[in-house]
Write a protein that holds these residues in place. Sequence first.
Motif, PDB file in Angstrom:
ATOM      1  N   LEU A  54       0.800  -1.225   0.000  1.00  0.00           N
ATOM      2  CA  LEU A  54       0.000   0.000   0.000  1.00  0.00           C
ATOM      3  C   LEU A  54       0.832   1.274   0.000  1.00  0.00           C
ATOM      4  O   LEU A  54       0.447   2.269  -0.616  1.00  0.00           O
ATOM      5  CB  LEU A  54      -0.931   0.002   1.219  1.00  0.00           C
ATOM      6  CG  LEU A  54      -1.937  -1.142   1.291  1.00  0.00           C
ATOM      7  CD1 LEU A  54      -2.714  -1.089   2.599  1.00  0.00           C
ATOM      8  CD2 LEU A  54      -2.896  -1.112   0.102  1.00  0.00           C
ATOM      9  N   ILE A 126      -5.018   6.001   2.835  1.00  0.00           N
ATOM     10  CA  ILE A 126      -4.351   4.737   3.144  1.00  0.00           C
ATOM     11  C   ILE A 126      -3.868   4.784   4.587  1.00  0.00           C
ATOM     12  O   ILE A 126      -3.139   5.698   4.979  1.00  0.00           O
ATOM     13  CB  ILE A 126      -3.160   4.466   2.200  1.00  0.00           C
ATOM     14  CG1 ILE A 126      -3.658   4.207   0.778  1.00  0.00           C
ATOM     15  CG2 ILE A 126      -2.338   3.274   2.690  1.00  0.00           C
ATOM     16  CD1 ILE A 126      -2.549   3.990  -0.238  1.00  0.00           C
ATOM     17  N   LEU A 147      -7.278   0.721   3.454  1.00  0.00           N
ATOM     18  CA  LEU A 147      -7.480   1.516   2.238  1.00  0.00           C
ATOM     19  C   LEU A 147      -8.944   1.917   2.135  1.00  0.00           C
ATOM     20  O   LEU A 147      -9.829   1.059   2.103  1.00  0.00           O
ATOM     21  CB  LEU A 147      -7.060   0.700   1.006  1.00  0.00           C
ATOM     22  CG  LEU A 147      -7.369   1.266  -0.378  1.00  0.00           C
ATOM     23  CD1 LEU A 147      -6.686   2.610  -0.596  1.00  0.00           C
ATOM     24  CD2 LEU A 147      -6.936   0.279  -1.459  1.00  0.00           C
TER      25      LEU A 147
END
Length: 261
Positions: A54, A126, A147
Amino acid sequence: MENNYRDWPAVSQSELKDLEKSPRYYEAKHVLKTIPHESTHSQEIGTLVHAAILEEAKLWNLMAIPPREVLASNGHRRGGAYDNWKALQGGKIIITEDELQMIDSIVVQARKHPVLQMFLANKLQIEMPILWDDPLSGLKCKGIPDLVCKTSYVVDVKTCQSVDDIERAVATYGYHLQAAFYLRGCSSHYGNQYDNFVIIAVETNPPYRVHARLLDDQAIVVGNMRIDELLADYARRKESGDWSEAAEKEITVLSLPKWAV
């Protein structure tokens, strides 16, 4: 961020799971603080996999690999040399070269998945801490969703031995509770309606399969019902300071587990 977040005067989904495990366990861990907040190494690897997938730029701020001079020829730690080196790492997660290669292999496969690509392209936040008020219990709640998308999706990355076992893991680890909790939290915090929770399940073993799984309506309904029960129980116990369990005060029935009948 994690330490500051932990100090926020609000209840998290992990705390509710601790309460579900046992009120006395919750008391020991979060009130008396006789049980430390510790992570297993597999959980630490999961943290690094999250970051690598991420927010790859954060990875090296979270981890460190021991240099050869603090290791013996067989790869084991060299006593004081290793300890001195580790003390300088500021609490970073210590991993091996092989574990870094594993993480790289996982990330390569994850980044190929078209659904994850779509979610990353549509990201709103995020791993951003959120805070909200639960309307039923009146409690302040907090969470850190992996997320959050600009649309109705909240996405969570889960490491696993096999993606074929993810259904069992949802029930075993209460992922449906987390899903219900985060969906209501994101809806309140961001002012948008979030009603879809997707698990990106990534294997930590070759061939490092990656599956995207949407929790169905039943899972979210069951999760919401249990979250409401746990929040109500938490509010009552927080107010009274009573973390006792029924069998401490009376005889309770002991039955065979369902699988044994």
